[in-house]
Write a protein that holds these residues in place. Structure first.
Motif, PDB file in Angstrom:
ATOM      1  N   LEU A 180       0.813  -1.120  -0.061  1.00 30.16           N
ATOM      2  CA  LEU A 180      -0.069  -0.119  -0.002  1.00 30.16           C
ATOM      3  C   LEU A 180       0.733   1.336   0.056  1.00 30.16           C
ATOM      4  CD1 LEU A 180      -3.112  -0.600   2.470  1.00 30.16           C
ATOM      5  CD2 LEU A 180      -3.107   0.266   0.099  1.00 30.16           C
ATOM      6  N   MET A 181       1.968   1.100   0.950  1.00 29.85           N
ATOM      7  CA  MET A 181       2.942   2.468   0.732  1.00 29.85           C
ATOM      8  C   MET A 181       3.584   2.519  -0.530  1.00 29.85           C
ATOM      9  SD  MET A 181       4.613   2.222   4.655  1.00 29.85           S
ATOM     10  CE  MET A 181       5.387   0.769   4.473  1.00 29.85           C
ATOM     11  N   ILE A 182       3.766   1.667  -1.360  1.00 34.15           N
ATOM     12  CA  ILE A 182       4.319   1.884  -2.482  1.00 34.15           C
ATOM     13  C   ILE A 182       3.141   2.233  -3.550  1.00 34.15           C
ATOM     14  CG2 ILE A 182       5.743   0.908  -4.504  1.00 34.15           C
ATOM     15  CD1 ILE A 182       6.632  -1.182  -2.334  1.00 34.15           C
ATOM     16  N   LEU A 183       1.856   1.634  -3.284  1.00 34.58           N
ATOM     17  CA  LEU A 183       0.991   1.649  -4.508  1.00 34.58           C
ATOM     18  C   LEU A 183       0.466   3.036  -4.522  1.00 34.58           C
ATOM     19  CD1 LEU A 183      -1.386   0.384  -6.459  1.00 34.58           C
ATOM     20  CD2 LEU A 183      -2.530  -0.121  -4.302  1.00 34.58           C
ATOM     21  N   ILE A 184       0.066   3.786  -3.466  1.00 32.95           N
ATOM     22  CA  ILE A 184      -0.481   4.940  -3.429  1.00 32.95           C
ATOM     23  C   ILE A 184       0.233   6.129  -4.231  1.00 32.95           C
ATOM     24  CG2 ILE A 184      -1.503   6.871  -2.327  1.00 32.95           C
ATOM     25  CD1 ILE A 184      -2.434   4.684  -0.224  1.00 32.95           C
ATOM     26  N   PRO A 185       1.594   6.015  -3.734  1.00 29.41           N
ATOM     27  CA  PRO A 185       2.388   7.128  -4.449  1.00 29.41           C
ATOM     28  C   PRO A 185       2.691   6.870  -5.959  1.00 29.41           C
ATOM     29  CG  PRO A 185       3.684   6.077  -2.837  1.00 29.41           C
ATOM     30  CD  PRO A 185       2.336   5.871  -2.726  1.00 29.41           C
ATOM     31  N   SER A 186       2.955   5.571  -6.215  1.00 33.47           N
ATOM     32  CA  SER A 186       3.217   5.208  -7.577  1.00 33.47           C
ATOM     33  C   SER A 186       2.095   5.315  -8.630  1.00 33.47           C
ATOM     34  CB  SER A 186       3.733   3.700  -7.931  1.00 33.47           C
ATOM     35  OG  SER A 186       3.041   2.880  -7.263  1.00 33.47           O
ATOM     36  N   MET A 187       0.871   5.104  -8.079  1.00 33.10           N
ATOM     37  CA  MET A 187      -0.364   5.249  -8.839  1.00 33.10           C
ATOM     38  C   MET A 187      -0.545   6.918  -9.126  1.00 33.10           C
ATOM     39  SD  MET A 187      -4.521   4.206  -7.967  1.00 33.10           S
ATOM     40  CE  MET A 187      -4.507   2.693  -7.518  1.00 33.10           C
ATOM     41  N   ILE A 188      -0.414   7.690  -7.981  1.00 32.38           N
ATOM     42  CA  ILE A 188      -0.601   9.079  -8.360  1.00 32.38           C
ATOM     43  C   ILE A 188       0.339   9.707  -9.426  1.00 32.38           C
ATOM     44  CG2 ILE A 188      -0.281  11.421  -7.121  1.00 32.38           C
ATOM     45  CD1 ILE A 188      -1.330   9.913  -4.479  1.00 32.38           C
ATOM     46  N   VAL A 189       1.729   9.229  -9.059  1.00 31.58           N
ATOM     47  CA  VAL A 189       2.924   9.658  -9.964  1.00 31.58           C
ATOM     48  C   VAL A 189       2.551   9.070 -11.502  1.00 31.58           C
ATOM     49  CG1 VAL A 189       5.255   9.480 -10.517  1.00 31.58           C
ATOM     50  CG2 VAL A 189       4.646   9.835  -8.312  1.00 31.58           C
ATOM     51  N   GLY A 190       2.023   7.892 -11.550  1.00 28.95           N
ATOM     52  CA  GLY A 190       1.938   7.189 -12.798  1.00 28.95           C
ATOM     53  C   GLY A 190       0.832   7.958 -13.827  1.00 28.95           C
ATOM     54  N   LEU A 191      -0.409   8.114 -13.009  1.00 24.69           N
ATOM     55  CA  LEU A 191      -1.329   8.857 -13.427  1.00 24.69           C
ATOM     56  C   LEU A 191      -0.696  10.270 -13.966  1.00 24.69           C
ATOM     57  CD1 LEU A 191      -4.551   8.297 -11.496  1.00 24.69           C
ATOM     58  CD2 LEU A 191      -4.221   7.777 -13.755  1.00 24.69           C
ATOM     59  N   ILE A 192      -0.145  10.934 -13.279  1.00 23.20           N
ATOM     60  CA  ILE A 192       0.278  12.560 -13.827  1.00 23.20           C
ATOM     61  C   ILE A 192       1.063  12.326 -14.837  1.00 23.20           C
ATOM     62  CG2 ILE A 192       1.826  14.210 -13.094  1.00 23.20           C
ATOM     63  CD1 ILE A 192       0.902  13.927 -10.068  1.00 23.20           C
ATOM     64  N   VAL A 193       2.299  11.318 -14.785  1.00 23.96           N
ATOM     65  CA  VAL A 193       3.214  10.948 -16.019  1.00 23.96           C
ATOM     66  C   VAL A 193       2.423  10.680 -17.404  1.00 23.96           C
ATOM     67  CG1 VAL A 193       4.778   9.138 -16.901  1.00 23.96           C
ATOM     68  CG2 VAL A 193       5.215  10.155 -14.368  1.00 23.96           C
ATOM     69  N   ILE A 233       2.782  -2.583 -10.642  1.00 33.52           N
ATOM     70  CA  ILE A 233       2.407  -4.014 -10.795  1.00 33.52           C
ATOM     71  C   ILE A 233       2.942  -4.644  -9.467  1.00 33.52           C
ATOM     72  CG2 ILE A 233       3.011  -5.917 -12.143  1.00 33.52           C
ATOM     73  CD1 ILE A 233       3.039  -4.440 -14.448  1.00 33.52           C
ATOM     74  N   ILE A 234       4.141  -4.300  -9.118  1.00 38.06           N
ATOM     75  CA  ILE A 234       4.671  -4.917  -7.650  1.00 38.06           C
ATOM     76  C   ILE A 234       3.749  -4.745  -6.462  1.00 38.06           C
ATOM     77  CG2 ILE A 234       6.497  -5.043  -6.074  1.00 38.06           C
ATOM     78  CD1 ILE A 234       8.535  -4.941  -8.577  1.00 38.06           C
ATOM     79  N   SER A 235       3.463  -3.431  -6.515  1.00 41.03           N
ATOM     80  CA  SER A 235       2.566  -3.034  -5.288  1.00 41.03           C
ATOM     81  C   SER A 235       1.208  -3.696  -5.322  1.00 41.03           C
ATOM     82  CB  SER A 235       2.640  -1.509  -5.001  1.00 41.03           C
ATOM     83  OG  SER A 235       1.899  -0.995  -6.403  1.00 41.03           O
ATOM     84  N   LEU A 236       0.611  -3.665  -6.525  1.00 38.74           N
ATOM     85  CA  LEU A 236      -0.555  -4.290  -6.567  1.00 38.74           C
ATOM     86  C   LEU A 236      -0.657  -5.645  -6.447  1.00 38.74           C
ATOM     87  CD1 LEU A 236      -2.137  -2.594  -9.896  1.00 38.74           C
ATOM     88  CD2 LEU A 236      -3.143  -2.305  -7.818  1.00 38.74           C
ATOM     89  N   ILE A 237       0.302  -6.485  -6.681  1.00 38.20           N
ATOM     90  CA  ILE A 237       0.406  -7.772  -6.387  1.00 38.20           C
ATOM     91  C   ILE A 237       0.753  -8.010  -4.967  1.00 38.20           C
ATOM     92  CG2 ILE A 237       1.918  -9.815  -6.646  1.00 38.20           C
ATOM     93  CD1 ILE A 237       1.968  -9.392  -9.641  1.00 38.20           C
ATOM     94  N   LEU A 238       1.355  -7.230  -4.433  1.00 42.88           N
ATOM     95  CA  LEU A 238       1.676  -7.493  -2.853  1.00 42.88           C
ATOM     96  C   LEU A 238       0.290  -6.923  -2.251  1.00 42.88           C
ATOM     97  CD1 LEU A 238       4.991  -5.619  -2.097  1.00 42.88           C
ATOM     98  CD2 LEU A 238       4.410  -8.063  -2.113  1.00 42.88           C
ATOM     99  N   VAL A 239      -0.293  -5.920  -2.494  1.00 39.28           N
ATOM    100  CA  VAL A 239      -1.751  -5.797  -1.801  1.00 39.28           C
ATOM    101  C   VAL A 239      -2.726  -6.847  -2.225  1.00 39.28           C
ATOM    102  CG1 VAL A 239      -3.558  -3.983  -1.679  1.00 39.28           C
ATOM    103  CG2 VAL A 239      -1.244  -3.254  -1.978  1.00 39.28           C
ATOM    104  N   ALA A 240      -2.731  -7.233  -3.260  1.00 38.33           N
ATOM    105  CA  ALA A 240      -3.852  -8.243  -3.698  1.00 38.33           C
ATOM    106  C   ALA A 240      -3.380  -9.773  -2.943  1.00 38.33           C
ATOM    107  CB  ALA A 240      -3.827  -8.412  -5.239  1.00 38.33           C
TER     108      ALA A 240
END
Lengths: 68, 158
Positions: free
Chosen positions: B16-29, B75-82
């Motif tokens: 979750l700690m990786i997912l939230i920032p990488s999702m925000i940055v990913g969307l902006i990018v 992908i890594i963070s989604l797999i960890l959370v899931a």
């Protein structure tokens, strides 16, 4: 399928949480079984029978619609 | 029976700690098409396709790797959370996990099928980009929603 987990629990005077701990499942699972929303695996059914010191068929009762 | 291909419970928080920032940055990018020069690198590639040249097998290519970094982290963070165990991973949770996975797969491919028929060209490329991540996202949402529902049903004992 009907079950008498709640009745057996009352006889033994143990709470859902205590039974959950003994059967090594969560309290949610015990609650879902008591509400008839979840049918346990054979292993869990045997564990419960062993805890209550009865036969599996004393706790779980087949109903007509279980044959459909 | 004990083998269930899941990560220990603690990995969910890390994910979750990786997912939230990488999702925000990913969307902006992806939305603003950010390609900062720092991330322009020569990287090894299996297939190198030049716009005007020949296609080359195994070589080097120049690429802005920011979107790749975001994708990998996502992908890594989604797999960890899931796929981290719940606090108590018992057979009911296992059943909910399987049901949710089937549900998420249907939804994901349902949307993809619809888009394949009614969405074309660049717009379809966008669908494909999001589709890389949505199956895991749908699974996470559905699974956690079902677990929450289960906790709510916990009737207080007399």
């Amino acid at each position: 399928m009907k079950n008498s987990i709640k009745v057996e629990r009352a006889k033994k005077n143990i709470t859902q949480a205590e039974l959950a701990k003994m059967a090594k499942v969560s309290r949610q699972t015990i609650n879902a079984m008591e509400l008839g929303k979840y049918v346990p695996s054979t292993v869990l059914a045997l564990r419960l029978a062993s805890i209550f010191e009865v036969e599996v068929k004393d706790i779980f009762i087949l109903e007509d619609n279980d044959w459909e | 029976m004990k083998l269930n291909y899941l990560f220990p419970h603690g990995y969910k928080k890390i994910g979750l700690m990786i997912l939230i920032p990488s999702m925000i940055v990913g969307l902006i990018v992806v939305i603003y098409e950010l390609e900062p020069e720092v991330f322009d690198l020569n990287v090894p590639a299996i297939f190198v396709n030049d716009f005007f040249g020949d296609n080359e097998f195994m070589g080097m290519t120049n690429n802005n790797i920011l979107n790749e970094i975001c994708g990998v982290l996502l992908i890594i963070s989604l797999i960890l959370v899931a796929f981290s165990k719940e606090k108590q991973e018992d057979e009911l949770i296992n059943k909910i996990r399987l049901d949710s996975l089937v549900w998420a797969t249907y939804l994901n491919y349902g949307i993809l099928l619809f888009a394949m028929i009614f969405v074309y060209e660049i717009s379809f490329l966008w669908v494909m980009i999001f589709n890389m991540f949505t199956i895991l996202l749908f699974f996470i949402i559905r699974f956690n929603w079902q677990v929450m529902k289960l906790n709510k049903e916990l009737s207080y004992e007399e």
